[in-house]
Design a protein around this motif. Structure first.
Motif, PDB file in Angstrom:
ATOM      1  N   THR A 192      -9.083  -3.936   0.928  1.00 29.28           N
ATOM      2  CA  THR A 192      -9.636  -3.673   2.260  1.00 29.28           C
ATOM      3  C   THR A 192      -9.993  -4.970   2.985  1.00 29.28           C
ATOM      4  O   THR A 192      -9.638  -5.151   4.150  1.00 29.28           O
ATOM      5  CB  THR A 192     -10.872  -2.757   2.162  1.00 29.28           C
ATOM      6  OG1 THR A 192     -10.473  -1.533   1.545  1.00 29.28           O
ATOM      7  CG2 THR A 192     -11.472  -2.479   3.518  1.00 29.28           C
ATOM      8  N   ASP A 193     -10.689  -5.882   2.316  1.00 25.27           N
ATOM      9  CA  ASP A 193     -11.096  -7.140   2.955  1.00 25.27           C
ATOM     10  C   ASP A 193      -9.882  -7.992   3.312  1.00 25.27           C
ATOM     11  O   ASP A 193      -9.832  -8.586   4.399  1.00 25.27           O
ATOM     12  CB  ASP A 193     -12.048  -7.926   2.056  1.00 25.27           C
ATOM     13  CG  ASP A 193     -13.402  -7.247   1.907  1.00 25.27           C
ATOM     14  OD1 ASP A 193     -13.748  -6.396   2.752  1.00 25.27           O
ATOM     15  OD2 ASP A 193     -14.108  -7.567   0.934  1.00 25.27           O
TER      16      ASP A 193
ATOM     17  N   ILE B  66       0.834  -1.204   0.000  1.00 25.84           N
ATOM     18  CA  ILE B  66       0.000   0.000   0.000  1.00 25.84           C
ATOM     19  C   ILE B  66       0.870   1.255   0.000  1.00 25.84           C
ATOM     20  O   ILE B  66       0.692   2.149  -0.842  1.00 25.84           O
ATOM     21  CB  ILE B  66      -0.958  -0.008   1.213  1.00 25.84           C
ATOM     22  CG1 ILE B  66      -1.976  -1.148   1.077  1.00 25.84           C
ATOM     23  CG2 ILE B  66      -1.660   1.338   1.355  1.00 25.84           C
ATOM     24  CD1 ILE B  66      -2.706  -1.492   2.365  1.00 25.84           C
TER      25      ILE B  66
ATOM     26  N   ARG C  52      -3.645  -0.149  -4.178  1.00 24.59           N
ATOM     27  CA  ARG C  52      -4.477   0.841  -3.491  1.00 24.59           C
ATOM     28  C   ARG C  52      -5.190   0.142  -2.336  1.00 24.59           C
ATOM     29  O   ARG C  52      -5.754  -0.935  -2.504  1.00 24.59           O
ATOM     30  CB  ARG C  52      -5.474   1.445  -4.458  1.00 24.59           C
ATOM     31  CG  ARG C  52      -4.766   2.246  -5.572  1.00 24.59           C
ATOM     32  CD  ARG C  52      -5.713   2.805  -6.572  1.00 24.59           C
ATOM     33  NE  ARG C  52      -6.616   3.730  -5.878  1.00 24.59           N
ATOM     34  CZ  ARG C  52      -7.701   4.233  -6.427  1.00 24.59           C
ATOM     35  NH1 ARG C  52      -8.032   3.904  -7.670  1.00 24.59           N
ATOM     36  NH2 ARG C  52      -8.470   5.070  -5.775  1.00 24.59           N
ATOM     37  N   LYS C  53      -5.149   0.778  -1.161  1.00 23.48           N
ATOM     38  CA  LYS C  53      -5.720   0.163   0.039  1.00 23.48           C
ATOM     39  C   LYS C  53      -7.171  -0.234  -0.168  1.00 23.48           C
ATOM     40  O   LYS C  53      -7.592  -1.312   0.259  1.00 23.48           O
ATOM     41  CB  LYS C  53      -5.582   1.088   1.248  1.00 23.48           C
ATOM     42  CG  LYS C  53      -6.017   0.420   2.531  1.00 23.48           C
ATOM     43  CD  LYS C  53      -5.684   1.224   3.753  1.00 23.48           C
ATOM     44  CE  LYS C  53      -6.073   0.451   4.998  1.00 23.48           C
ATOM     45  NZ  LYS C  53      -5.695   1.129   6.216  1.00 23.48           N
ATOM     46  N   GLU C  54      -7.925   0.617  -0.857  1.00 27.49           N
ATOM     47  CA  GLU C  54      -9.345   0.286  -1.054  1.00 27.49           C
ATOM     48  C   GLU C  54      -9.537  -0.967  -1.909  1.00 27.49           C
ATOM     49  O   GLU C  54     -10.600  -1.582  -1.872  1.00 27.49           O
ATOM     50  CB  GLU C  54     -10.123   1.475  -1.632  1.00 27.49           C
ATOM     51  CG  GLU C  54      -9.576   2.033  -2.912  1.00 27.49           C
ATOM     52  CD  GLU C  54      -8.544   3.146  -2.738  1.00 27.49           C
ATOM     53  OE1 GLU C  54      -8.272   3.819  -3.731  1.00 27.49           O
ATOM     54  OE2 GLU C  54      -8.003   3.349  -1.636  1.00 27.49           O
ATOM     55  N   ASN C  55      -8.519  -1.362  -2.656  1.00 28.96           N
ATOM     56  CA  ASN C  55      -8.616  -2.579  -3.472  1.00 28.96           C
ATOM     57  C   ASN C  55      -8.363  -3.846  -2.670  1.00 28.96           C
ATOM     58  O   ASN C  55      -8.666  -4.946  -3.151  1.00 28.96           O
ATOM     59  CB  ASN C  55      -7.646  -2.517  -4.645  1.00 28.96           C
ATOM     60  CG  ASN C  55      -8.037  -1.459  -5.652  1.00 28.96           C
ATOM     61  OD1 ASN C  55      -9.171  -0.969  -5.663  1.00 28.96           O
ATOM     62  ND2 ASN C  55      -7.107  -1.084  -6.496  1.00 28.96           N
TER      63      ASN C  55
ATOM     64  N   TYR D  84      -6.813  -6.943   3.868  1.00 28.89           N
ATOM     65  CA  TYR D  84      -6.096  -6.257   4.949  1.00 28.89           C
ATOM     66  C   TYR D  84      -6.800  -6.493   6.285  1.00 28.89           C
ATOM     67  O   TYR D  84      -6.158  -6.796   7.293  1.00 28.89           O
ATOM     68  CB  TYR D  84      -6.012  -4.761   4.632  1.00 28.89           C
ATOM     69  CG  TYR D  84      -5.108  -3.994   5.559  1.00 28.89           C
ATOM     70  CD1 TYR D  84      -3.747  -3.882   5.303  1.00 28.89           C
ATOM     71  CD2 TYR D  84      -5.619  -3.372   6.699  1.00 28.89           C
ATOM     72  CE1 TYR D  84      -2.909  -3.177   6.158  1.00 28.89           C
ATOM     73  CE2 TYR D  84      -4.790  -2.666   7.556  1.00 28.89           C
ATOM     74  CZ  TYR D  84      -3.435  -2.570   7.277  1.00 28.89           C
ATOM     75  OH  TYR D  84      -2.613  -1.885   8.125  1.00 28.89           O
ATOM     76  N   LYS D  85      -8.114  -6.378   6.284  1.00 29.45           N
ATOM     77  CA  LYS D  85      -8.897  -6.588   7.508  1.00 29.45           C
ATOM     78  C   LYS D  85      -8.729  -8.021   8.005  1.00 29.45           C
ATOM     79  O   LYS D  85      -8.549  -8.250   9.197  1.00 29.45           O
ATOM     80  CB  LYS D  85     -10.365  -6.282   7.243  1.00 29.45           C
ATOM     81  CG  LYS D  85     -11.266  -6.439   8.450  1.00 29.45           C
ATOM     82  CD  LYS D  85     -12.702  -6.050   8.117  1.00 29.45           C
ATOM     83  CE  LYS D  85     -13.611  -6.213   9.294  1.00 29.45           C
ATOM     84  NZ  LYS D  85     -14.353  -7.452   9.290  1.00 29.45           N
TER      85      LYS D  85
END
Length: 121
Positions: free
Chosen positions: A93-94, A82, A88-91, A96-97
């Motif tokens: 998100t799941d 990232i 991109r972090k939004e790509n 990463y979480k």
């Protein structure tokens, strides 16, 4: 969550990371980073399976420590992807979480196992 469900969850995380790395443009840096994150993510899954078959409490604690370290390293590489602009972090998100939750699970599990072992010694 039982150990079989956790095994499946860890394997799924490793597979999703492999799939992520397969989508990235090829460069010297992504080749190195891909190798590192694949190694750490698959190590989490493999070492948890080994922990489930630990031969002693000390062996379990050791293996859980490895799982905790490797899950934290996997988070590090996701952050590097990232922050370096490779992903991109939004790509992710799941992904990463999920990795973050895995780190929390094994940090707590390792701490509990150590505490219980000390209390019973």
């Amino acid at each position: 969550m039982d150990s079989e469900q956790l095994k499946d969850r860890l394997k799924k995380l490793a597979i999703n990371i492999i799939r992520l790395t397969d989508t990235l443009p090829k460069s010297d840096s992504t080749t190195i980073m891909n190798r590192q994150i694949i190694r750490s993510a698959t190590s989490v899954a493999a070492n948890y399976r080994a922990a489930c078959r630990a031969r002693s409490k000390a062996d379990l604690i050791n293996k859980l420590g490895i799982v905790e370290e490797e899950s934290n390293e996997t988070m590090f590489w996701l952050e590097m992807f990232i922050e370096s602009g490779k992903v991109r972090k939004e790509n992710i998100t799941d992904l990463y979480k999920e990795a973050d939750e895995i780190v929390a699970i094994f940090s707590a599990s390792h701490k509990t196992a150590k505490t219980n072992h000390i209390d019973k010694s």
